[in-house]
Scaffold this motif. Structure first.
Motif: not given
Length: 315
Positions: A29-36, A51-53, A78-81, A96-98
């Motif tokens: 089980h690997h963590d995938d890259a955030l973006s190609n 990555a952020f969205l 507001d949601r991230i805080d 949040w990124i995860k």
């Protein structure tokens, strides 16, 4: 009807297990890259946006005006805080990124939730899940393949109990997510290891030996020659997987194999976003600091148009 997708999935697994694979089965089980995208902020912020969205949401922001992008970004802050202290910490940013990267998991849970919360009380009890998934074999006193399904039902119940943090045999949305996707939760990792070992440990001694390790990946079927990758895996087992050199993998060695401590992409990106946006250098971000650097976090028609102009100039 509810059992049909499950039966089809099981049948496919049986076919896979009894046929000679052309590619190596990957249990890790690997963590995938955030973006190609390439991460080069001197060129553009596409990597940071995805990555952020998440990829799909990043495309949505690209269609908004700068004003709309800023407004929606402020709502996201507001949601991230999470603790509502008016600041976004690097840890909150990482979580949040995860979340953004795993949105497909939450979509899958939402889809399955509708078919299992049978009484509509906002919880999925074990009885509801069992009846929706295994109702067919429970109603049939002597079903075909009933033994295999009853084994799977027992295994699912064990996993359900592990996910059920408050031990009431009713799963809320978070517990149900842990049940369906245990590899995403630290408190579920032992069950992932246990289920993997049960799949591979054919002689039932509680360990994975070299033959079982290779047999899970490759069915030789009398062919004396092995692909090169099989020989490499034999060496990997002997040199790296079997750390105590007793010829087999125990629980901890199996955990190190299938759940490696990979580079934490989300942690690195969160620290990057905080560093680049933290105007007063206090190690945390206000909503104003984030919105001021909105083009680092999200796209808009302006950034999309700017990139189009750059591509035109290059052409």
């Amino acid at each position: 009807m509810a059992l049909r997708p499950f039966v089809m999935c099981f049948a496919l697994c049986v076919v896979y297990a009894t046929s000679k694979p052309t590619e190596k089965k990957d249990r890790v089980h690997h963590d995938d890259a955030l973006s190609n995208r390439e991460h080069d902020d001197n060129d553009n912020f596409d990597y940071d946006h995805e990555a952020f969205l998440g990829q799909d949401e990043a495309k949505t922001f690209d269609q908004l005006t700068p004003e709309e992008s800023k407004e929606r970004l402020g709502m996201l802050v507001d949601r991230i805080d999470e603790d509502k202290d008016g600041y976004v910490s690097a840890e909150e940013m990482k979580r949040w990124i995860k979340h953004a990267q795993k949105r497909w998991i939450y979509d899958d849970v939402d889809r399955q939730w509708k078919g299992h919360d049978l009484n509509g009380d906002g919880l999925v009890s074990w009885e509801e899940y069992k009846n929706a998934t295994y109702g067919y074999i429970l109603d049939d006193p002597d079903p075909e393949d009933g033994f295999s399904y009853r084994q799977m039902m027992s295994r699912d119940e064990r996993r359900f109990k592990m996910a059920d943090v408050d031990t009431d045999m009713k799963a809320n949305k978070e517990e149900f997510t842990a049940f369906l996707h245990p590899e995403e939760y630290d408190h579920m990792k032992d069950i992932v290891v246990l289920e993997t070992m049960e799949d591979i440990d054919k002689n039932g001694d509680g360990f994975i030996d070299l033959d079982e390790y290779i047999g899970d990946m490759y069915n030789q079927e009398g062919d004396p020659s092995e692909p090169e990758w099989v020989k490499t895996e034999r060496e990997q087992f002997t040199e790296f997987r079997d750390k105590n050199k007793d010829g087999r993998m125990d629980k901890e060695e199996t955990k190190d194999w299938i759940l490696p401590s990979d580079y934490d992409h989300a942690d690195a990106e969160a620290k990057h976003l905080v560093y680049e946006s933290d105007a007063d250098k206090d190690g945390r971000l206000t909503k104003e600091e984030i919105v001021e650097k909105y083009d680092l976090f999200v796209g808009s028609q302006a950034t999309d148009f700017g990139e189009a102009l750059a591509r035109h100039d290059e052409f």
